[in-house]
Every structure is written in structure tokens, then in C-alpha cells.
Design a protein around this motif. Structure first.
Motif, PDB file in Angstrom:
ATOM      1  N   VAL A 138      -6.523   0.503  -1.018  1.00  0.00           N
ATOM      2  CA  VAL A 138      -5.978   1.586  -1.551  1.00  0.00           C
ATOM      3  C   VAL A 138      -6.368   2.871  -1.179  1.00  0.00           C
ATOM      4  O   VAL A 138      -5.281   3.796  -0.907  1.00  0.00           O
ATOM      5  CB  VAL A 138      -6.179   1.828  -3.099  1.00  0.00           C
ATOM      6  N   VAL A 183      -6.644   5.738   2.002  1.00  0.00           N
ATOM      7  CA  VAL A 183      -6.463   5.890   3.204  1.00  0.00           C
ATOM      8  C   VAL A 183      -7.540   6.951   3.892  1.00  0.00           C
ATOM      9  O   VAL A 183      -7.830   6.694   5.138  1.00  0.00           O
ATOM     10  CB  VAL A 183      -5.050   6.897   3.025  1.00  0.00           C
ATOM     11  N   GLU A 203     -12.216   7.952   0.503  1.00  0.00           N
ATOM     12  CA  GLU A 203     -11.760   6.710  -0.371  1.00  0.00           C
ATOM     13  C   GLU A 203     -11.471   5.383   0.052  1.00  0.00           C
ATOM     14  O   GLU A 203     -11.073   4.398  -0.655  1.00  0.00           O
ATOM     15  CB  GLU A 203     -10.443   7.360  -1.036  1.00  0.00           C
ATOM     16  N   TYR A 240       2.137   1.773  -3.438  1.00  0.00           N
ATOM     17  CA  TYR A 240       1.126   2.416  -4.235  1.00  0.00           C
ATOM     18  C   TYR A 240       0.824   3.794  -4.038  1.00  0.00           C
ATOM     19  O   TYR A 240       0.978   4.299  -5.075  1.00  0.00           O
ATOM     20  CB  TYR A 240      -0.034   1.590  -4.007  1.00  0.00           C
ATOM     21  N   ARG A 241       0.820   4.064  -2.715  1.00  0.00           N
ATOM     22  CA  ARG A 241       0.460   5.699  -2.491  1.00  0.00           C
ATOM     23  C   ARG A 241       1.652   6.614  -2.675  1.00  0.00           C
ATOM     24  O   ARG A 241       1.312   7.560  -3.176  1.00  0.00           O
ATOM     25  CB  ARG A 241       0.227   5.789  -1.015  1.00  0.00           C
ATOM     26  N   ASN A 242       2.994   6.147  -2.798  1.00  0.00           N
ATOM     27  CA  ASN A 242       3.974   6.743  -3.196  1.00  0.00           C
ATOM     28  C   ASN A 242       4.586   6.938  -4.472  1.00  0.00           C
ATOM     29  O   ASN A 242       5.515   7.495  -4.839  1.00  0.00           O
ATOM     30  CB  ASN A 242       5.260   6.598  -1.988  1.00  0.00           C
ATOM     31  N   LYS A 250       0.858  -1.143  -0.257  1.00  0.00           N
ATOM     32  CA  LYS A 250      -0.169   0.022  -0.094  1.00  0.00           C
ATOM     33  C   LYS A 250       1.010   1.380   0.011  1.00  0.00           C
ATOM     34  O   LYS A 250       0.683   2.227  -0.720  1.00  0.00           O
ATOM     35  CB  LYS A 250      -1.009  -0.016   1.198  1.00  0.00           C
TER      36      LYS A 250
END
Length: 478
Positions: free
Chosen positions: A425, A427, A431, A135-137, A132
Motif C-alpha cells: 500500500v 508509496v 510508508e 486504493y491510493r485514489n 494499488k
């Protein structure tokens, strides 16, 4: 302009015939039929094997297809899913596991009991293993993030291509057929798709049972004028031509005619025909009504069963088939008057019954060990329902693999059923919908199927370029 000489008149007539019959052949056989004979087997395979892909277009809700039944996870599931949650008592138990199938899929219970059905958890397009945080970064245009994530058309193509890039124009089925030099390209009974495309060939697209596969109006040669017309068409494409492109076109037409001659009668056979297979008819009896198969997917898998039984006529020791079922884009009214009824239940019932009949046909033919069927779909759907009693587009999804060679059971890691958790996905609250990050890639899924099919490690790396990014190359269900 009028022709000046008899020779020139012949050339013009010939061109007109080429143009006319080219359209006729293309309409009767499809583009895949014209391209199919570019395949030339370069080595013999030992022992017959077939792979059958069933693509569930629209994005099947895998979270209501396979549901955890242990107390903790079921309570998490029921709490978030709300009105879409299936009653635990209604689930079809998958013995020896903490999971159950949607109640509409009862037809598959015997297949599970035989050990011939596997559930593979949280599969999706991945360039490499992904957390995760990664994915976020990930920066913009990172290969770690699939192109146009959550988009129907794009994710269908990425699944069919086993890629995260929309620039890949071939399918993993087509590349496998090329790498293994199968006698035929991918044989599709579910329409054209990226899955069967390679750099040189398109899938051989066949119609439903009862339909004509070949030149319309020229199949019955018992009447002399029809026989004469057919002979004229065949003569038109005989021989060679000095122009390279026209010569290649003529070869394709000859090959298309040969394929239709070889497969036409087999393709057209329906359950009511005298020559229909008793073994296959008995297996598909639950779907036969008035001499026909009652569902579209049933018709497709009945067609595949006939082709497998008549594999000597179809030719080749390795065959890849493609079938499809649409309608899984269940944004609204996914359920009916209860959580066990409605559109999703209807679709899963069609799927389960068709799969069960097909598997029984393979058992009746003594070929269950030689045939493996598997599902694909655009993506999974959100864990959290929307405001229209439906679900929205997500990412990772659960899939089924069926066949006598399948090591029955569950494979992969079921996602944590926590909104905003390590597999979601999202946070921020707005979402957090339960769009699970896959923990198994399409490449690993396909590699497991193709390794059983006969592909070497080197061939797998050619067919599935992203496979090298995963230390676990095989999932283990075959």
C-alpha cells in the motif's frame, strides 16, 4: 411489599425462581447455549460434513509461516526481513512447490505429503478486486477500503463477518448456519465471537474437556435433595405462559436444559476417562500428559473431535465449529536467540501439533473426507520488521486449509516481495513496510468452503453479499 393472597405469593416465588435459575443457566450454558435451540432444520442434508474454523487472534505473521524457497524470491525475503528471516535450510519443504513452512510446523509435513493441506495466499477483507492505484485514489469512506484498516478489533470482526463494513453485526458462520438450516448454530469451543452470530441465534459455547456443561450442582441426581431441586427447576419451565416474552424465555430455558442433558457427559469426557474414544486418544497422544491435553488449542480440537465422532448425539448432518488461539500480536521480540525460536515459533508449534493431531483423529475415525479445517486471523504483518525485533499490523495474509477433501497445494498469488511494489500500500519511503493489498477476498475464501459444505450459489450470495463483485467465486482448494 408483602403478598396479599396465596396466589400472589406463588407468583412472586415463581418470579424469584425464574430470576435465580435464569442466572444459573446463563452462567452454566452461556448466552449462546440459551439461544441455540432457535434453530429448526427445515430440510435434511445428505451426508455428514463439518467445517472447523481456527482463528489466530492477534494477526499471525503469514510471511514467516509460508516462505518462498526459490532463489530470487528467497533472496528478496531474506534481504528485507533481516534478523527475522528464517534460514532456507530450516524450512519444512512443501514438496512439489517453491515454498516451505516455518520449522516449528514440522508436524504438518505428513499432512502435506498426503495431499490434505493447502496454502492460500494473500487473503483479506475486500469489497471488490482492488489495485494499488484504486486504493491510493479511493475517496474517504469508500466501500473499497475496509473500515478501520490495520486495527485488531475491527479487522477481527471484518474477517468473522466477511465484510468491509463494521456495521455488519452477523458472522458468515452464523449466516451460513441459518441459510443451510443446520440443526445447531455454530458450536464454539473457543469462546464467543462475531463469526457464529446470526440475526436470530448466538453460537453454542462449550467449555473445555473436564468442565461441567449444565446446571452447576444439579448434575448428580443420585442424592434425593439434588434430584428434587432439579425436578423443581424443570417443572418451573414446563408448559406455556400467556406473556409472549416470558413464554419465549421459558422455551429457551427448556431447550438449554435439553441440550445440556444431551451433551453434558460428552463435553466433560477427558482422555483419562474410561469412556474416552480410543481412536481420538491415539491421535492426540503427542498432546496428552497425565490424562489431559497439554495445550489450549489441543483441548478445543479434542473437544471438536469428540463432537464429530458423536455426531448422532450432537445431531444434524451439517456442523460448523469455531476454535481459537491467541497471542499473535508479535510487535516485539518475535524471535528468540535465533530466527527459528521465540514466541512466534512457539505459537506455530502449538498450532501445527494441534492441527496434525486433529487430522489424524479424523483419519482414525474414517471421517477425514467429511471434515475441513481452515484458519483465519486479524490480518498479516508487515514484511519489513520494526525496531523491536517484531512486526506491525498489515492487511493480506496467508492461510491453511486442511482435510481429506482438500486438493493439496498452493492457491492464489504470492505477493511481490518488493517494498513499495504493486502489492504494497505504501508509496513514499516512510510508508513502505509491506502491507500487502489482498488479491483474494474473505468472501472467495468462505465461498469455496461453503460450496463444499453444501451451499447453493443463491445461498452464497445471501451469506456473502460482496461475493457478487468477484468474477472468480471459487478458489479451487476443495
Amino acid at each position: 411489599m408483602k403478598p396479599r393472597t396465596a396466589a400472589e405469593a406463588w407468583v412472586m416465588t415463581r418470579r424469584q425462581w425464574l430470576k435465580f435459575t435464569g442466572r444459573t443457566l446463563a452462567g452454566a450454558l452461556g448466552l449462546g447455549g440459551l439461544a441455540s435451540l432457535l434453530h429448526t432444520p427445515v430440510q435434511a442434508q445428505s451426508g455428514y460434513k463439518a467445517l472447523v474454523c481456527v482463528f489466530l487472534y492477534g494477526g499471525n505473521d503469514g510471511l514467516n509461516t509460508i516462505v518462498p524457497t526459490d532463489t530470487t524470491r528467497y533472496q528478496q525475503y531474506a534481504s528485507v526481513r533481516g534478523p527475522l528471516a528464517l534460514p532456507r535450510s530450516a524450512l519444512i519443504p512443501l514438496g512439489g512447490s517453491d515454498y516451505g513452512l516455518h520449522p516449528a510446523m514440522a508436524a504438518l509435513a505428513p499432512v502435506w505429503s498426503q495431499g490434505h493441506l493447502a496454502a492460500v495466499f494473500n487473503v483479506g477483507p475486500l469489497y471488490a478486486p482492488l489495485t494499488k492505484a484504486e486504493y491510493r485514489n479511493a475517496p474517504a469512506n469508500s466501500p473499497l477500503i475496509p473500515d478501520a484498516l490495520f486495527s485488531h478489533s475491527d479487522q477481527q470482526l471484518l474477517w468473522e463477518a466477511a465484510s468491509t463494513s463494521a456495521m455488519v453485526r452477523t458472522g458468515w458462520g452464523g449466516r451460513a448456519a441459518d441459510a443451510l438450516a443446520t440443526a445447531n448454530p455454530v458450536i464454539s469451543v473457543g469462546g464467543n465471537s462475531r463469526f457464529g452470530l446470526s440475526t436470530l441465534t448466538a453460537p453454542l459455547v462449550l467449555p473445555s474437556p473436564g468442565a461441567t456443561f449444565g446446571l452447576e450442582g444439579l448434575s448428580d441426581t443420585s442424592w434425593a435433595p439434588v434430584a428434587a431441586r432439579k425436578a423443581a427447576v424443570q417443572a418451573l419451565y414446563a408448559g406455556n405462559h400467556p406473556h409472549a416474552l416470558l413464554d419465549a424465555y421459558m422455551r429457551q430455558q427448556r431447550d438449554a436444559l435439553a441440550v445440556s442433558e444431551r451433551l453434558g457427559a460428552l463435553v466433560k469426557t477427558t482422555p483419562s476417562d474410561p469412556q474416552a474414544s480410543t481412536a481420538i486418544n491415539q491421535a492426540f497422544a503427542p498432546l496428552i500428559s497425565d490424562g489431559n491435553i497439554s495445550s489450549s488449542l489441543g483441548q478445543q480440537l479434542y473437544q471438536v473431535a469428540k463432537l464429530i465422532e458423536s455426531r448422532a448425539t450432537v445431531q444434524g448432518e451439517r456442523q460448523i465449529f469455531f476454535a481459537s488461539l491467541g497471542g499473535f500480536d508479535t510487535h516485539g521480540q518475535q524471535i528468540g536467540s535465533s530466527s527459528t525460536t521465540g514466541e512466534h515459533a512457539r505459537l506455530l508449534g502449538i498450532l501445527a501439533q494441534a492441527l496434525a493431531c486433529f487430522h489424524q483423529a479424523m483419519l482414525n475415525l474414517g471421517l477425514a473426507q467429511n471434515v475441513t479445517l481452515f484458519t483465519q486471523s486479524d490480518f498479516g504483518r508487515t514484511f519489513k520488521p520494526n525496531n523491536s525485533a517484531g512486526t506491525d499490523h498489515a492487511w493480506g495474509n496467508h492461510h491453511l486449509v486442511m482435510g481429506g477433501a482438500v486438493a493439496g497445494g498452493t492457491y492464489g498469488r504470492y505477493p511481490e516481495l518488493v517494498l513499495g511494489g504493486p502489492d504494497d500500500v505504501g508509496v513514499h519511503g516512510w510508508e513502505q513496510h509491506g502491507r500487502w493489498i489482498p488479491t483474494l477476498s474473505v468472501d472467495q475464501y468462505a465461498a469455496t468452503l461453503l460450496r463444499w459444505f453444501g451451499a447453493s450459489d443463491a445461498q452464497l450470495d445471501t451469506i456473502l453479499p460482496n461475493l457478487r463483485h468477484f468474477s472468480q467465486r471459487q478458489i479451487g482448494f476443495l
